[in-house]
Design an enzyme around this catalytic site. Structure first.
Site, PDB file in Angstrom:
ATOM      1  N   CYS A   1      46.776  38.508  45.364  1.00 30.40           N
ATOM      2  CA  CYS A   1      45.406  38.988  45.537  1.00 30.40           C
ATOM      3  C   CYS A   1      44.923  38.788  46.972  1.00 30.40           C
ATOM      4  O   CYS A   1      44.769  39.743  47.718  1.00 30.40           O
ATOM      5  CB  CYS A   1      44.463  38.290  44.555  1.00 30.40           C
ATOM      6  N   ASP A   2      44.694  37.548  47.383  1.00 32.23           N
ATOM      7  CA  ASP A   2      44.132  37.301  48.710  1.00 32.23           C
ATOM      8  C   ASP A   2      45.006  37.850  49.838  1.00 32.23           C
ATOM      9  O   ASP A   2      44.492  38.335  50.843  1.00 32.23           O
ATOM     10  CB  ASP A   2      43.934  35.800  48.929  1.00 32.23           C
TER      11      ASP A   2
END
Length: 657
Positions: free
Chosen positions: A397-398
């Protein structure tokens, strides 16, 4: 002589560390470094003598049993938390030894040794508490996001001032009371470790882990100075140096200043970040032109994803911590191998801070058998995203969050990311669309070129794998698709007295050697003679098949070379081809002007029955069509060779049961 021995041990340690530069030699390097540490341990015992052998033996046994139990119990998911815990254990050892040496009244310490002991005790204690907080965060025993106390910054500065004051005071206090001062110093150090580590969270955790690695080594080195042990000084300094370099690498990867990691500015709340971020990073113009938008929008997300994957020629897989949590690395690699076998180009994009410690994804993928050459670092892979057909995000995600570029004031603002959003299509196999470790909403999920397949990554990737297998099996000619040929194959194998298995590169790609050998063993138990015919150029290097089959415990006597195997095919009941094509292609004999014309082949087509367990009917490496597939005596079992073998095994086991 003492210096010579010490330097020899240090050189062994350096030789071990040197091998870490190449992943394939890392295991040997680890054993070499461990041998150096063992040598150092026995040297210390030899030079200082043993006052109580029973205590030493019990300590060794206790440590060995505890270490073995932890190593057996800890999974790959828990490795980051365990590494942090081990740093803390090193810190405890350093500050306890330093404290004992500082409070011993049997001898007076030189000023340098006293200062070194105080530093070893202080750094060791803060390493211990900081590592325990990091381990608790990484193992989900503490809230993983930043935890900022009221007046946190001021508390830290007051703590630092207290450490300097109490540390300086210890040089002027009487020996009767100095232990009280040291105890206060330890408590202040422990508090400092908690204060500076508790406010670190999100994507900065790998930086914290690397930093604690450095402080653990530094504490050990100062400990070595106070006890006058050259080996401990050298080993500790080596760990401190490597940890410092790794910290620098992690800060560079995060685009962070080390000071700001531990003393961050107050960040804005991220409640509105998601809305703001969702307007950025729109898909590139070419994304809408790659497939017919109306056709794609009319389909369910999973069907869309399958169609896009089938069309993609270039694919980049982005693994993340979610892949580790789901233990999906094996399925991801199987999917990648399937795509490679279908003609796609596949690479793995590795972000430096993906996971919970440096190298986390590298370790997981290496464990699943990925060739190290397929792992590409961020700087090298980012320019390729724009020309990539598909990015498959698995639990990340990040590290693919465009908000890091477009939104200011978030924990990941300014962090370099993998530019997955620039690809023609993105398929995300993430658990949900909630923010990642940083807490920042990811606008990638709402992009027009992104398909989110929410749910457990392992199950999602397995669904993709199964769907692709069914699709490829559905591409067989009409006369082969209307019925499952497995019963015919089982019947032929059950009647056979002599069976020759022919392995090829497809078996290697599918990692099917263990299942094929298990099937061979079942057939032998049923009374058949089973041999393995080896073509000299089967695979991608000489002896490739021999190595794979030896790994699966095939008796060397059952491996027969081409010259020995060929005269016996006419008397063979079943020739079973597993992932081989060119090496059994009769076109090499019957057709002129092809890349394999005149090449000696295994004469499998002369057997009474041929069973082909290949992915599909496409030509092999040479590009020459194989007429063996259309022979009357050939049974085609198309699809993943490993799955085909498992199905045959299950059928025989069911019959036997």
């Amino acid at each position: 002589m003492t210096l010579t021995i010490d330097f020899s041990v240090i050189l062994i340690l350096i030789a071990g560390i040197w091998q870490f530069r190449a992943p394939r030699r890392a295991k040997t390097g680890n054993l070499t470094a461990a041998f150096a540490l063992m040598c150092a341990f026995f040297l210390v015992l030899y030079r200082n003598g043993i006052l109580d052998a029973g205590v030493v033996i019990l300590s060794l046994l206790g440590g060995a049993i505890a270490g073995y139990a932890v190593a057996r119990a800890v999974s790959m998911i828990q490795i980051p938390a365990m590494v942090a815990f081990q740093h803390g254990a090193g810190g405890v050892a350093a500050f306890l030894v330093s404290l004992v040496e500082l409070t011993r009244s049997s001898h007076a310490l030189e000023p340098v040794s006293e200062i070194s002991g105080l530093l070893g005790m202080t750094i060791g204690a803060l390493t211990f508490s900081g590592s325990m907080v990091a381990s608790a965060k990484l193992s989900n025993r503490m809230r993983q996001t930043q935890q900022i106390l009221p007046g946190h910054q001021m508390l830290l500065w007051w703590n630092i001032g207290g450490l300097f004051f109490v540390g300086g005071l210890s040089f002027y206090i009487t020996s009767e009371l100095v232990w009280v001062v040291y105890l206060i110093q330890i408590l202040l150090s422990v508090l400092f470790g908690i204060l500076f580590s508790v406010r670190i969270g999100g994507a900065d955790m790998p930086v914290l882990i690397s930093f604690l690695n450095a402080t653990a080594g530094l504490a050990a080195s100062f400990c070595g100075m106070v006890i006058g042990n050259q080996l401990l000084i050298a080993f500790g300094a080596t760990v401190a140096a490597s940890g410092s370099i790794l910290t620098h690498v992690m800060c560079k990867a995060m685009n962070r200043n080390l000071f700001r990691v531990f003393f961050p500015k107050t960040v804005k709340k991220n409640g509105a970040v998601g809305k703001k971020a969702s307007t950025v990073a729109s898909p590139p113009p070419h994304a809408a032109n790659h497939s017919d938008p109306e056709e794609i929008n009319a389909q369910e997300p999973f069907t869309k994803a399958i169609n896009i994957i089938k069309q993609a020629h270039s694919i980049i897989i982005v693994p993340g911590y979610g892949m580790a949590l789901a233990k999906a690395q094996t399925e991801v690699v199987e999917l990648a191998n399937r795509l490679i076998a279908g003609g796609s180009t596949v690479q793995y994009a590795i972000h430096p801070v993906a996971g919970r410690m440096p190298g986390h994804m590298n370790v997981l993928l290496a464990e699943a058998g990925v060739d190290y050459d397929m792992l590409v670092e961020m700087e090298a892979i980012n320019p390729e995203f724009q020309s990539t057909d598909l990015v498959l995000v698995v639990g990340a995600c990040d590290v693919v969050n465009p908000a890091a570029i477009d939104v200011e004031g978030t924990p990941i603002s300014g962090m370099p990311i993998l530019m997955a959003h620039e690809a023609k299509h993105v398929v995300c196999c993430n658990f949900d669309e909630k923010p990642g470790y940083s807490g920042v909403e990811n606008p990638l999920y709402s992009n027009g070129n992104t398909i989110l397949l929410a749910g457990d990554a392992k199950k999602t990737v397995q669904r993709l794998l199964d769907a692709l297998t069914e699709k490829q099996s559905g591409e067989m000619p009409a006369d082969k698709t209307d019925q499952d040929s497995t019963p015919d194959a089982v019947q032929a194998l059950s009647r056979a007295k002599r069976i020759v298995i022919i392995p090829g590169y497809g078996m290697a790609l599918a990692k099917a050697q263990f299942d094929i050998v298990e099937l061979g063993n079942i057939l032998q138990q049923k009374g058949a003679q089973v041999d393995y015919a080896i073509h000299p150029v089967a695979g991608r290097m000489p002896g490739h098949m021999n190595v794979l089959l030896a790994e699966a415990d095939v008796d060397y006597e059952n491996l027969i070379e081409m010259e020995e195997a060929n005269p016996g095919f006419a008397e063979t009941d079943v020739a079973m081809v597993v992932g081989a094509c060119d090496v059994v292609n009769p076109a090499a004999i019957k057709q002129n002007g092809t890349p394999i014309s005149g090449m000696p082949i295994l004469m499998a087509h002369e057997a009474r029955t041929v069973i082909v367990c290949n992915m599909d009917k496409k030509p092999g490496y040479s590009g020459v069509e194989n007429p063996l597939y259309d022979n009357e005596n050939t049974i085609m079992l198309l699809g993943d060779a490993r799955l085909t073998a498992k199905k045959l095994i299950e059928t025989f086991q069911a019959e036997g049961g």
